[in-house]
Design a protein around this motif. Structure first.
Motif, PDB file in Angstrom:
ATOM      1  N   GLY A  40       1.149  -0.846  -0.304  1.00 13.48           N
ATOM      2  CA  GLY A  40      -0.277  -0.201   0.178  1.00 13.48           C
ATOM      3  C   GLY A  40       0.957   1.540   0.446  1.00 13.48           C
ATOM      4  N   HIS A  41       1.920   1.064  -0.397  1.00 12.44           N
ATOM      5  CA  HIS A  41       2.545   2.820  -0.890  1.00 12.44           C
ATOM      6  C   HIS A  41       1.755   3.326  -1.725  1.00 12.44           C
ATOM      7  N   ASN A  42       2.578   4.417  -2.274  1.00 12.75           N
ATOM      8  CA  ASN A  42       2.390   5.695  -2.870  1.00 12.75           C
ATOM      9  C   ASN A  42       2.739   5.190  -4.538  1.00 12.75           C
ATOM     10  N   PRO A  43       2.428   4.671  -4.712  1.00  9.47           N
ATOM     11  CA  PRO A  43       3.207   4.446  -6.655  1.00  9.47           C
ATOM     12  C   PRO A  43       3.729   5.693  -7.333  1.00  9.47           C
ATOM     13  N   PHE A  44       2.854   6.996  -6.628  1.00 10.76           N
ATOM     14  CA  PHE A  44       3.360   8.129  -6.906  1.00 10.76           C
ATOM     15  C   PHE A  44       4.615   8.991  -6.902  1.00 10.76           C
ATOM     16  N   GLY A  45       4.904   8.188  -5.873  1.00  9.59           N
ATOM     17  CA  GLY A  45       6.445   8.290  -5.098  1.00  9.59           C
ATOM     18  C   GLY A  45       5.698  10.213  -4.138  1.00  9.59           C
ATOM     19  N   CYS A  46       6.644  10.485  -3.559  1.00 10.42           N
ATOM     20  CA  CYS A  46       6.503  11.346  -2.645  1.00 10.42           C
ATOM     21  C   CYS A  46       6.907  13.485  -2.901  1.00 10.42           C
ATOM     22  N   SER A  47       6.655  13.936  -2.248  1.00  4.69           N
ATOM     23  CA  SER A  47       6.666  15.260  -3.562  1.00  4.69           C
ATOM     24  C   SER A  47       8.318  15.145  -3.397  1.00  4.69           C
ATOM     25  N   PRO A  48       8.638  16.562  -4.384  1.00  9.26           N
ATOM     26  CA  PRO A  48       9.831  16.609  -4.586  1.00  9.26           C
ATOM     27  C   PRO A  48      10.653  17.298  -3.440  1.00  9.26           C
ATOM     28  N   ARG A  49       9.696  18.593  -2.796  1.00  7.81           N
ATOM     29  CA  ARG A  49      10.332  19.432  -0.988  1.00  7.81           C
ATOM     30  C   ARG A  49      10.279  17.991  -0.333  1.00  7.81           C
TER      31      ARG A  49
END
Length: 347
Positions: free
Chosen positions: A28-37
């Motif tokens: 269940g991780h985020n397939p779109f990754g994380c914030s560039p920040r």
């Protein structure tokens, strides 16, 4: 030497995922990754962030309180993901404590409750009712022997969302019977903030939240729970110090500062999920779900898990949940819908 007997503990799917060129639609991780920040910020790590014990927990608590607008720092407890918070809460269980839930639902929590001596009772969700969660059935199942009621909202594995009124009704009946309501909002970033149980003031509610899903910080293991009143004072006594890291704290603060990332992720999940379900429902059964949650329950006759695995797609087998078998699977929406559909329709 006497150890706990773990014969009642079911295996967790996350421990034995197949290896190879598979499209991961399981974890269940985020397939779109994380914030560039976040990515930019955590590159500026000082040696002190590594060799000193974490010292910025108050900063993250301030950020969480600001994010919600209705919390004090004293009501916030940090943990290694929401599961770390659930494990802390389960320390309050004793041998014979009754935990009431519904099935299927998040298995690792159930396993941990049983390890801590609890008896798990559940309301079975039924296919003929689209696996809908019936609040009245839950309320009618609460007794004076009930210690905890465990509600995952959004629901894992269907992705359906209970209304805030439904949560409040359960909490009020739980209070009458002397029970605590645990609301696991691990996927809560994919529902409206106004639907979170954090907005309820019932002092018998504990809400757990994660940075793993919507914010994409699964690898950093950071989450939190909210408790008020007497239960807050109790958790203060058992909360372990240094349960997070400086890196995870910094990343969570930066994630909360990026207001646009989560909105973008939710829109992409909605779009991808709509496309997937439109195609899959031509051949598969789809349980009740919510358009924005990144998981849903899919099934048909036969071994549905093997059907997808043979096509290079890893899902969560229904057999890993109570009250399901491998004719069902949980799908976590992928970032690449085209690749998913290509694999499904290739044979």
């Amino acid at each position: 030497m006497t150890l706990k007997r773990l014969s009642k503990i079911k295996d967790d799917y996350a421990k034995d995922l197949p290896k190879g060129n598979y499209l991961d639609c399981a974890l269940g991780h985020n397939p779109f990754g994380c914030s560039p920040r976040v990515l930019e910020g955590i590159t500026r790590v000082s040696p002190q962030d590594i060799y000193l014990y974490p010292s910025k927990e108050e900063r993250l608590k301030e950020s969480i309180a600001e994010y919600w607008g209705n919390l004090s720092k004293e009501e916030i407890f940090l943990g290694a993901g929401s599961m770390g918070c659930l494990q802390m809460i389960n320390k309050l269980l004793t041998k014979g404590s009754v935990v009431l839930g519904y099935a299927p639902q998040f298995l690792p929590y159930i396993n941990d409750a049983i390890v801590n001596g609890a008896v798990y009772e559940y309301v079975p969700l039924k296919r003929e009712n689209e696996f809908r969660i019936d609040v009245n059935e839950i309320i009618n199942s609460i007794t004076k022997k009930t210690t905890f009621i465990y509600v995952d909202n959004p629901h894992n594995p269907t992705g359906q969302v209970l209304s805030l009124k439904g949560i409040k009704d359960i909490a009020e009946e739980a209070e009458r019977k002397g029970a605590l309501l645990i609301v696991d909002e691990a996927f809560g970033d994919f529902m409206l903030k106004k639907n979170s149980a954090i907005n309820l003031e019932n002092e018998n509610i504990i809400v757990t939240r994660s940075f793993s899903k919507g914010f994409g910080l699964a690898g950093l293991r950071i989450g939190y729970c909210i408790a008020r009143g007497e239960i807050r004072r109790t958790l203060t006594k058992i909360h372990l110090p240094f349960s997070t890291t400086m890196l995870s704290i910094k990343a969570a603060v930066l994630a909360l500062e990026d207001k646009n990332f989560l909105k973008t992720v939710i829109e992409r999940v909605k779009s991808n999920k709509t496309r997937l379900i439109k195609i899959l429902k031509e051949e598969f059964y789809i349980a009740k779900t919510h358009e924005a949650t990144p998981i849903f329950l899919c099934g048909r006759e036969g071994d549905t898990y093997s059907y997808f695995l043979e096509r290079g797609i890893v899902t969560v087998p229904g057999g890993e949940f109570i009250n399901l078998d491998n004719s069902y699977i949980r799908i976590r929406v992928p970032s690449n819908v085209e690749e998913f559909l290509k694999r499904v329709t290739s044979t």
